[in-house]
Structure formats: C-alpha cells, structure tokens
Write an enzyme that holds these catalytic residues in place. Structure first.
Site, mmCIF file in Angstrom:
data_model
loop_
_atom_site.group_PDB
_atom_site.id
_atom_site.type_symbol
_atom_site.label_atom_id
_atom_site.label_comp_id
_atom_site.label_asym_id
_atom_site.label_seq_id
_atom_site.Cartn_x
_atom_site.Cartn_y
_atom_site.Cartn_z
ATOM 1 N N GLY A 40 0.780 -1.230 0.000
ATOM 2 C CA GLY A 40 0.000 0.000 0.000
ATOM 3 C C GLY A 40 0.813 1.281 0.000
ATOM 4 O O GLY A 40 1.974 1.324 -0.433
ATOM 5 N N GLY A 188 1.802 23.814 4.001
ATOM 6 C CA GLY A 188 1.570 22.903 5.117
ATOM 7 C C GLY A 188 2.856 22.585 5.850
ATOM 8 O O GLY A 188 3.785 22.023 5.269
ATOM 9 N N VAL A 191 3.727 17.287 9.770
ATOM 10 C CA VAL A 191 4.745 16.224 9.732
ATOM 11 C C VAL A 191 5.294 16.017 8.329
ATOM 12 O O VAL A 191 6.513 16.062 8.107
ATOM 13 C CB VAL A 191 4.152 14.907 10.271
ATOM 14 C CG1 VAL A 191 5.138 13.768 10.087
ATOM 15 C CG2 VAL A 191 3.772 15.046 11.743
ATOM 16 N N GLU A 211 2.528 27.854 6.569
ATOM 17 C CA GLU A 211 1.715 27.111 7.524
ATOM 18 C C GLU A 211 0.604 27.996 8.080
ATOM 19 O O GLU A 211 0.847 29.132 8.489
ATOM 20 C CB GLU A 211 2.592 26.581 8.668
ATOM 21 C CG GLU A 211 1.858 26.038 9.880
ATOM 22 C CD GLU A 211 0.888 24.914 9.562
ATOM 23 O OE1 GLU A 211 -0.220 24.909 10.144
ATOM 24 O OE2 GLU A 211 1.222 24.052 8.722
ATOM 25 N N GLY A 279 -2.432 17.142 4.786
ATOM 26 C CA GLY A 279 -3.099 15.981 5.357
ATOM 27 C C GLY A 279 -3.577 14.994 4.306
ATOM 28 O O GLY A 279 -3.300 15.129 3.112
ATOM 29 N N ARG A 280 -4.336 13.994 4.770
ATOM 30 C CA ARG A 280 -4.782 12.906 3.905
ATOM 31 C C ARG A 280 -6.265 12.652 4.107
ATOM 32 O O ARG A 280 -6.801 12.859 5.198
ATOM 33 C CB ARG A 280 -3.976 11.626 4.183
ATOM 34 C CG ARG A 280 -2.483 11.806 3.925
ATOM 35 C CD ARG A 280 -1.729 10.504 4.160
ATOM 36 N NE ARG A 280 -2.091 9.476 3.188
ATOM 37 C CZ ARG A 280 -1.561 9.356 1.981
ATOM 38 N NH1 ARG A 280 -0.641 10.201 1.560
ATOM 39 N NH2 ARG A 280 -1.947 8.381 1.172
ATOM 40 N N HIS A 452 27.205 4.011 28.203
ATOM 41 C CA HIS A 452 27.989 5.190 27.816
ATOM 42 C C HIS A 452 29.091 4.767 26.856
ATOM 43 O O HIS A 452 29.790 3.783 27.113
ATOM 44 C CB HIS A 452 28.617 5.834 29.055
ATOM 45 C CG HIS A 452 29.520 6.981 28.721
ATOM 46 N ND1 HIS A 452 29.041 8.223 28.377
ATOM 47 C CD2 HIS A 452 30.879 7.067 28.659
ATOM 48 C CE1 HIS A 452 30.058 9.035 28.137
ATOM 49 N NE2 HIS A 452 31.187 8.351 28.301
#
Length: 473
Positions: A40, A188, A191, A211, A279-280, A452
């Site tokens: 997909g 936009g 993300v 934006e 967006g979607r 570390h």
C-alpha cells in the site's frame, strides 16, 4: 464460482496485510483484495520511499561537511537518478517480502477493486465482496463471514490547488520526481511538510514553508516546535506561519507564484514547484459502503473500540477511520480487529501509548501528551529536560542540537509524555513507549542503566532532571 472465506480484507497496505497474517496464524481462511500493490501507501508512496530519499539527503548533507570529521572528499554532488534507483530497489525488495509472507500464510490475494454488496442471493447480510479484476477477467465473488475495510487514504488538496503533476504536486508526485527543482513552496508545515522541507533543503533546494497555524508541527509540544523552527531556519528554510494561502492567486507559468495573507497583509511567493501537504483523506468512495449501514462522519468510517462498524461483521482499520494515520497504528488496529473476530478478547487500543515520529533532520519523536495538554487535563506537572549538547555520542556524531523532555504528574509521579528532538530520536522513543505501557515513573527510567557513550543517556538524564537530579547539567 463464489469463494467462501472466514475473513476478506479490502486493502493490502500495512494494516491490511498485517491483519491477514494474524488471521492466518489464528487459523482463519483469509483473502486480501488489493487494486494496487501489496504494501500500500506506506511501502510504495509514503513511509519507505520518503525515508529512502531522506537518508540520501542526510548522507549528502554530511558529505558536504566531511572536513569537520577530518575527511577530505572534494566536490560532492547529487546524482538524483541514482537516489531514485536506490529508493526503488528498497521498495522492490520489501514488496517481494510481503508477497512471500502472503504465500507463506496461505493467504489468497485478489488483484482488483473490491466492493461490498448488499443483501443478495449470496448472503442475507451485506458483506459479499465483488472483485473487479485488474486483468479484465470476470468479477470474482467472495463470501466472507467477516470483512475488514483497510482501504487507506490519499493526499488531500485545497480548492484551487488541484494537483497537475508538473507545477503543483502532492507527496505522491514528489516521490517520482526525475530531477530536483531549484526551489519549492510547501503548503503545510505539519509532519509530512517538514519532512519534505528538511529533505529538499539538505539536497540544496531553496525551500519556503507556508503554515496556517501559528507554529510548524503544531501537534507537537511547543518547545519541540520552537526548536524545530530554529533548526529549520538554520538550514536556510523560509518559514511563514499564521499564513492563509490564497488559492485563487495561483499562477503557473514557467514556475509557480501564489500569495498568502500574512500578519494582516498579502505576500507573494514564487518557486519552480509547489507541494501541497495538508493531510490525507480516507478512501471510502466506490467500495460499496452505501450498500451497508456503515456510518461515515467527516469522511471517515466510524467504529467501536474493537473496530467494528455499524455492521458488526464488518470492521475498519487504518487511515480510513481517521485518528492517528500511521502505519504502525494501522497494523495494531488490524491485530485487535482480527483477534476480536477470532474471539480472543483483545484489550482495546490505547492511542495514548502510540509513539509518533518525524523523520526530518533533526528527527522528532514523542509519546503521550504534551506539557500544555497535561495542564489542560488538570495535572500538576513537573518537567525534566536534557540537551544533546552534553551527550558525548551526540558530539561524536556531530549532531548535538535538540533535547529530551519528560512530562510527569507532580502528585502521582506518572509519566504523562516524552518528547524528543535531535539525532536518531525515532530509534529511541520505544524506551519511552515501553515505560508508559508499564506505567513507569521517571525514577524507574533514571535507574535503568543507559550505556555510555550512547544517545539514550539523554533519556536517563532527562528522567533525573524531572526531580532536579540530572548529573551532567
């Protein structure tokens, strides 16, 4: 001849094929109907190809400053044809892997468009699937006991900013670019927009982001947004916030120009191309929902906590139901739905435990709620922050911008949210996600020994900082 199944899944994207595999594991006779390719959007037009391009951009950006590491490379250039070739090779390899998983699970795959039929000679209930085959063969009729709708989503656009594939692009077209533009306007700053802005800027493209909200990535913690804005500007990206694009001003003539209302005035922007990233929208059309009692609100299918629709034998998962439109969310929704179908009594999906990632440079990741959301929900909060500038591994990488922020409840000591911006933080967020699943406290994270030198030391230090006990600050 009609074929009978325990479960038929409309859509073979990440949610659909994962659900199919889980169904196979549980002994359900399962089929997938997919009009495109298995995997997909995520595999072919989203997660994987965009991250492949982001990685190439990151390598190029690192190579340009290789002398900082004592490595002299000479002139460095981008061969964008090779970049795309590498991207396609990765996609092909993963696609073959999904195909193998279907064969391994004995899952039948029908290549075509599936539509849900109403009550018919095949079944007194809605749910029979008619498959219009891609190869032109007669329609296949599938009679399932249960159906999962996993038809995904596609890029939204704005009226007047229709996608033409030449001047005005969605992410789908941008992924197929044969050459990099010299400049681009991105409408936009969420993300997807910020990932593209970061990538294209690292490739050397002049980028402007417009934006509508008062800050980029507005769903993230405000401090994360502020740091991202600083670092994007440091790259040379032009960020325009609190701006309303005036679609009617779009002009396409050897490039694009468009105007936006900004701070009470109107400002014009020009570039070679324009990317719409707003967006979607769910793919609910043409799949037969009107033959059922399934409810659609604001373009998305409504379900209960186990992803059942109004038709109790028809479930829906992934982008088509809205919410967090993320591949890993769709996968887990699919597992919950299948286990509910199989009578396994799954726990409802807890969206507060979902890790969210932005694969820009620097990366962003988060889980839980923001500091502002915590306060709005009535929590007395305490916050711990720790900068990557004090982390040895970050300095070794040459990537010391950013920080880890932990938001906790002052009274219960519960962790409410963890937010990160910096190098490789998308690979680090799972520790915070596990902590929230286990209802851990900052003390428990702080007393988990972080090796570390590692970037993960920033998480341990931020946990200590919640109670003012950070060692290296």
């Amino acid at each position: 001849m009609a074929q009978e199944y325990d479960l038929v899944i409309l859509g073979g994207g990440t949610g659909g094929y994962v659900a199919a595999i889980r169904a196979s594991q549980l002994g359900l006779k399962t089929a997938i109907v997919e009009k495109g390719k298995l995997g997909g959007t995520c595999l072919h037009n989203g997660c994987i190809p965009s991250k492949a391009l982001l990685r190439s951009a990151e390598v190029f950006a690192t190579a340009k400053r290789s002398e900082d590491f004592g490595v002299v490379t000479g002139d460095v250039a981008v061969n964008f044809g090779k970049v795309q070739e590498r991207k396609n090779k990765i996609i092909d390899q993963l696609h073959k892997g999904v195909q193998h998983l279907m064969k391994q699970g004995k899952i039948d795959v029908y290549e075509g468009l599936g539509r849900i039929l109403g009550p018919s000679i095949f079944s007194p209930m809605p749910g029979t699937i008619s498959v219009e085959m891609n190869n032109g063969d007669d329609n296949e009729m599938l009679i399932p006991k249960n159906v999962i709708v996993a038809t995904g989503s596609r890029p939204r656009t704005l009226p007047g900013l229709e996608i033409d594939g030449e001047y005005v692009l969605s992410s789908d077209e941008a992924l197929q670019l044969e050459a990099l533009p010299s400049s681009i306007i991105i409408v936009g700053g969420g993300v997807i927009g910020i990932e593209w802005a970061s990538m294209l800027s690292d490739f050397g493209v002049e980028v402007t982001v417009i934006e509508y909200a008062d800050r980029i990535i507005p769903t993230e913690d405000k401090e994360i947004s502020k740091e991202m804005q600083r670092l994007m500007k440091k790259k040379g990206i032009k960020l325009v916030t609190s701006a309303k694009v005036l679609s009617e001003t779009l002009v396409k003539d050897n490039g694009v120009s468009i105007s936006a209302e900004v701070k009470g005035g109107v400002k014009e922007f020009k570039a070679e191309k324009l990317l719409v990233s707003v967006g979607r929208q769910a793919n609910t059309e043409g799949i037969g929902l009107d033959n059922t009692e399934i409810q659609v609100e604001k373009g998305f299918i409504t379900t209960n906590k186990f992803f059942q629709t109004k038709e109790s034998h028809i479930y829906a998962i992934g982008d088509v139901i809205g919410g967090l439109q993320l591949a890993h969310v769709a996968s887990h929704e699919g597992i919950v739905a299948v286990e509910h179908i199989a009578g396994k009594d799954p726990s409802p999906f807890d969206y507060n435990l979902v890790s969210r990632c932005i694969y820009s440079n620097p990366e962003v990741s988060s889980v839980g709620i923001t500091e502002d959301q915590a306060k709005e929900n009535g929590h007395k909060v305490k916050v711990g922050k720790f900068s990557f500038r004090a982390i040895g591994k970050a300095l070794v990488f040459g990537e010391s911008d950013g920080f880890v922020k932990i938001v906790a409840d002052e009274e219960t000591n519960d962790i409410l949210g963890v937010h990160m911006i910096g190098p490789h933080v998308t690979d680090m967020i799972t520790e915070a996600g596990l902590a929230m699943v286990l209802d851990a406290t900052p003390w428990e994270i702080a007393h988990t020994i972080h090796p570390h030198p590692t970037l993960s030391e920033a998480i341990g230090e931020a946990a200590l900082a919640v109670d003012g006990k950070a060692i290296h600050s």
